[in-house]
Design an enzyme around this catalytic site. Structure first.
Site, short mmCIF file in Angstrom:
data_model
loop_
_atom_site.label_atom_id
_atom_site.label_comp_id
_atom_site.label_asym_id
_atom_site.label_seq_id
_atom_site.Cartn_x
_atom_site.Cartn_y
_atom_site.Cartn_z
CE LYS A 176 -2.36 -1.04 3.73
NZ LYS A 176 -1.81 -2.39 4.01
CD GLU B 154 0.94 3.70 8.56
OE1 GLU B 154 1.71 2.93 7.96
OE2 GLU B 154 -0.13 3.30 9.05
NE ARG B 155 5.40 -1.12 11.05
CZ ARG B 155 4.35 -1.32 10.26
NH1 ARG B 155 4.04 -0.43 9.34
NH2 ARG B 155 3.61 -2.40 10.38
#
Length: 462
Positions: A163, A189-190
């Site tokens: 993605k 998110e990371r």
């Protein structure tokens, strides 16, 4: 609890309780409005947002930063305004957090206009009603699931199917082709992904036309829940004031829903189906309805949608589907077979794929491609049991066409050049349609299938 009210100014309160990210604050004179931003701690380092009024003197707020250091009796200041972020051309090329503070290690931005993140959707009377296609240069998407200018497209798939890579490629192609503004919003998110994306933007030369806003995985749920609105406020400036087309990339909309569920749980609301918040549909709609077209500009959104356990009946996936004009489904099976991008060619769809919007030729070719692939899918069981030789001549021809179409709809990306060693390709829609049409007419039946794998236009196979 009674406080010494003589020490309180008009806009000051005191902390009554701290329970994780939920902070109750006592205001002796005037309650701050819902959504007002409060500040506490040293230099106002702890930031809170008012969520509800408990009584005539007590508000419940959700922390947007860590609450370390807060204690009962700590002074809390009412800023008198909701959470605000800067807007303007000075944002381009920079990376921000929820509060509009730069997090790219460069000099802070000064003197920009500040706007509340709690904006309102454009009235229906002011929206553009014509349907236009946004070309991405990615064959599988442009042919089978074309994106709507000013619409919302979902990238659906489980973890690790590509993605974020697809989003990065779309940013690259949009900036190169449309000279518009790309705005990337990272929700939950990371930190590693944010750093890699920033460096990727620098390397490919599109950072100067991109704004990046992040509410990272390690931040409190309140920050992850609000960062989407902050990014939309910045995007609305470029659409409404700068009169530009904006590509808004959200990675990942599921994390927004997840943060809302955390906030809801912290506030003590009864969970709804599968443990989600009872206000899921409302919260998602408030965000999604701000993404639209006007006569002078547009916000087109591509949203990565993590599907929990690949279950498309999950309430988060179902509610997100209802807002999308195109669904690009990524398949773990296709990724394992080496088809990149791993777009599921049969499951992906778009409301734009109609003859009166894309044209008769595009519609006809897309339907023929889909029909050929569907027939091949039905024949796979027979091939697995009896072998390809047992099929009739006509069925064998369908299999050969379908395999070549699958290979042709793969594509090398600019954003993966360093991993694959293949130069990225931007494929014009006419070239992509021409390639599919020629494969369907058996012009490449003498070519080995691998000659069509990871190429751009069909001419690259020769």
């Amino acid at each position: 609890m009674q406080f010494n009210q003589d020490n309180n100014r008009f806009d000051q309160g005191r902390v009554v309780s701290v329970r994780g990210s939920v902070v109750d604050v006592y205001f002796p004179k005037k309650l701050p409005d819902i959504h007002s931003q409060l500040q506490a701690g040293e230099k106002g380092k702890v930031k809170l947002e008012v969520v509800s009024h408990l009584n005539s003197h007590l508000v419940r707020s959700i922390a947007l930063t860590a609450t370390a250091g807060l204690a009962r009796g700590t002074t809390v200041d009412d800023t008198g305004h909701p959470l605000q972020v800067p807007v303007g051309d000075g944002l381009l090329g920079r990376m921000f957090n929820l509060f509009g503070e730069v997090i790219d290690g460069q000099a802070p931005i000064m003197g920009l206009e500040m706007r509340s993140i709690h904006g309102h959707p454009i009235p229906l009377i002011e929206r553009a009603t014509n349907s236009e296609i946004l070309r991405t240069g990615i064959k599988a998407i442009d042919i089978l699931a074309p994106l709507e200018r000013g619409g919302k497209a979902g990238l659906l798939g489980g973890a690790g199917v590509g993605k974020t890579i697809l989003i990065t490629e779309t940013i690259h192609n949009m900036v190169k082709q449309y000279q518009g503004v790309s705005l990337f919003c990272g929700i939950g998110e990371r930190c590693r992904e944010a750093q890699e994306l920033y460096q990727e933007m620098q390397t490919t030369g599109v950072l100067n036309n991109t704004v990046m806003v992040f509410g990272q995985m390690n931040e409190p749920p309140g920050a992850r829940f609000r960062v989407g609105q902050a990014a939309l406020t910045m995007a609305e400036y470029f659409r409404d004031s700068a009169k530009q087309d904006v590509l808004l990339l959200i990675d990942n909309i599921f994390r927004f829903i997840q943060a809302g569920a955390e906030v809801s749980g912290l506030m003590g609301q009864l969970p709804s189906r599968v443990g989600y918040q009872p206000t899921l549909a409302t919260e998602l709609s408030e965000l999604e309805e701000r993404i639209c077209n006007t006569n002078t500009g547009s916000i087109t959104s591509i949203q990565a949608v993590y599907v929990p356990a690949d279950d498309f009946t999950d309430p988060a996936a179902v509610h997100t589907f209802s807002h999308l004009s195109a669904s690009i489904v990524l398949s773990r099976k296709r990724a394992s077979e080496g088809f990149y991008p791993a777009v599921d060619l049969l499951e992906s769809s778009s409301k734009m794929l109609m003859p009166n919007i894309v044209g008769e030729r595009h519609y006809r070719i897309a339907q023929a491609v889909r029909q050929t692939l569907a027939n091949y899918e039905e024949l796979k069981d027979i091939i697995a049991m009896l072998g390809l030789e047992e099929l009739s001549g006509g069925d064998r021809q369908i299999v050969y066409r379908a395999r070549r179409l699958e290979k042709f709809l793969t594509q090398p990306f600019f954003s993966t050049e360093q991993f694959t060693g293949l130069s990225g390709k931007f494929v014009e829609l006419e070239d992509a349609l021409d390639g599919c049409d020629r494969i369907l007419n058996d012009e490449f039946s003498d070519f080995p299938e691998n000659a069509l794998y990871m190429i751009g236009a069909i001419e690259d196979s020769t």
